[in-house]
Design an enzyme around this catalytic site. Structure first.
Site, PDB file in Angstrom:
ATOM      1  N   GLY A 208       0.841  -1.207   0.000  1.00  0.00           N
ATOM      2  CA  GLY A 208       0.000   0.000   0.000  1.00  0.00           C
ATOM      3  C   GLY A 208       0.861   1.237   0.000  1.00  0.00           C
ATOM      4  N   ASN A 209       0.262   2.381   0.313  1.00  0.00           N
ATOM      5  CA  ASN A 209       1.036   3.619   0.420  1.00  0.00           C
ATOM      6  C   ASN A 209       0.380   4.527   1.456  1.00  0.00           C
ATOM      7  OD1 ASN A 209      -0.892   5.492  -1.013  1.00  0.00           O
ATOM      8  ND2 ASN A 209      -0.535   3.980  -2.634  1.00  0.00           N
ATOM      9  N   HIS A 210       1.011   5.694   1.699  1.00  0.00           N
ATOM     10  CA  HIS A 210       0.562   6.553   2.804  1.00  0.00           C
ATOM     11  C   HIS A 210      -0.611   7.477   2.458  1.00  0.00           C
ATOM     12  CE1 HIS A 210       3.750   5.376   5.447  1.00  0.00           C
ATOM     13  NE2 HIS A 210       4.668   5.654   4.545  1.00  0.00           N
ATOM     14  N   ALA A 276      -3.718   7.630  -5.139  1.00  0.00           N
ATOM     15  CA  ALA A 276      -2.334   7.170  -5.254  1.00  0.00           C
ATOM     16  C   ALA A 276      -2.407   5.682  -5.608  1.00  0.00           C
ATOM     17  CB  ALA A 276      -1.600   7.386  -3.948  1.00  0.00           C
TER      18      ALA A 276
END
Ligand code: CTP
Length: 398
Positions: A208-210, A276
């Site tokens: 995943g990402n932030h 994102a």
């Protein structure tokens, strides 16, 4: 543009409170439904009777109605309003708003209001110039409130300088302009992506990402407030849409986001891809939890489908497509490449180098790059204000 609009006017204890009578009268004349809230000190400067007569509604001051065992519901008032206008706003009330202090009906309504808040300060020039007032004003702007700048002239103290309440005519025309903007997406269908995507590795792990989704949710809320019907395709996030005209399609992976967007895009006038999206996803997803064995472990990844690029290739005349570019190096060049390569009409460039910009924050600092070569560099501001700048640019393109 003010016809049938619900306008809450907050009046604070300032000598300029006398101008609120003209403000209320002009708003009513412009067709608005006006309710007035006074702080307890305001009644020393103008009578509630004057303002109730002009607004044609009782003036509200206290959280609890006198001797009636009932309260003035600040939540209902906050939801009722299309705009909350504080005029005059004293240094005291600015300080309370900026710091979440809630000790009267006006401060409670301010905290409950979901509508745009317009603050017209009025005070002596030295009070306005004081660092604490300046800091409070900056804070209020960062929360997404709009300041109606005070004017220059003779003040109640006899001094001459900045601090005069904006004239009621100016306040009304300012509001009318803003309200005009608030209907400019009426009848339009807007597709927005938000948040991260999670790419499964096995049943318990993912890549995943932030991304928090805050920018995309702010865009969805701003577009809905401006009259659009919004489809919000969001990856995993704890945020919930704040407007009834937002239809949320929750997704998890890039593939799911792709399918949802391609399905919706044909019916949309405007699409804004702020998610994102993972660029790569595990080639194989393990059916059961992967057990710890070797010292090193390699996951083979394969490219995801580029949603923005796909929509760019499907774009029809009349449709406007906006993408984001999150860059750390050669920001402008890379953003230009994305603008052309993905056939977008506008790219919102986000640089992770800027303090206060990017993941998780409530503020953002972006530049808008148009296909015609125009570049607009925006200051650091609240994400809901950034959202409105992006939408204003989109409306010009539509
Ligand atoms: N985007 C997309 N689908 C993807 C990847 C990105 O729709 N699979 C969109 C993003 O939502 C954003 C834009 O493309 O609007 C640019 O995303 P960004 O991550 O900045 O760039 P990438 O195209 O992924 O390129 P790179 O990671 O190499 O910078």
């Amino acid at each position: 543009m003010l016809i049938n609009k619900h306008i809450l006017v907050g009046v604070c204890g300032s000598i300029a409170a006398y101008k609120s009578a003209l403000l209320v009268r002009l708003l009513v004349k412009a067709g608005a439904d006006v309710r007035v809230i006074m702080t307890p000190d305001a009644a020393a400067f103008i009578t509630p009777l004057t303002l109730s007569t002009l607004s044609k509604h009782p003036v509200l001051t206290n959280l609890v109605k006198n001797n009636e065992g009932e309260w003035n519901n600040h939540v209902d008032l906050g939801l009722w309003a299309d705009a909350l206008v504080i005029a005059p706003a004293t240094a005291n009330t600015l300080g309370k708003f900026a710091n979440g202090i809630c000790d009267n009906l006006l401060t409670a309504v301010y905290l409950s209001a979901r509508c745009q808040v317009y603050i017209a300060p009025a005070m002596d020039l030295d009070m306005l110039a004081h660092s604490s007032t300046k800091q409070n004003i900056q804070k209020l702007i960062s929360f997404g409130n709009t300041i109606i700048e005070p004017g220059f002239g003779e003040l109640a103290s006899g001094l001459v300088g900045e601090g005069r309440l904006a004239e009621p005519e100016e306040i009304v025309s300012f509001l009318a302009d803003k309200m005009a903007q608030s209907a400019d997406l009426m009848g339009k269908r807007v597709l927005i992506t938000a948040g991260p995507t999670y790419e499964a590795i096995d049943p318990v792990r993912f890549i995943g990402n932030h991304s928090s989704g805050k920018m995309g949710f702010a865009l969805a809320a701003a577009a809905a407030k401006r009259g659009a019907s919004v489809v919000l395709v969001a990856g995993p996030t704890s945020l919930v849409p704040s407007h009834p005209n937002i239809h949320l399609i929750p997704v998890v992976s890039a593939e799911e986001m792709f399918t949802a967007c391609v399905g919706e895009y044909g019916n949309c006038d405007l699409a804004i891809m702020s998610a994102a999206v993972a660029d790569y996803t595990p080639e194989h997803v393990a059916a059961s939890k992967i057990k710890k064995q070797e010292d090193t472990f390699t996951i083979s990844l394969t490219k995801t489908k580029d949603i923005l690029k796909e929509l760019g290739s499907r774009k029809k005349a009349g449709q406007v497509l906006i993408g984001f570019a999150l860059e750390t190096d050669n920001e402008l060049t890379n953003a230009q490449k994305k603008l052309v390569g993905k056939n977008a009409d506008l790219i919102v460039l986000n640089s992770l180098k800027d303090t206060g910009a990017g993941f998780g924050t409530d503020t953002n600092k972006v530049s808008l790059l148009s296909a015609n070569g125009d570049i607009q560099h925006l200051e650091l501001m609240a994400k809901n204000m950034v959202a409105n700048h992006i939408l204003t640019a989109a409306v010009k393109l539509l």
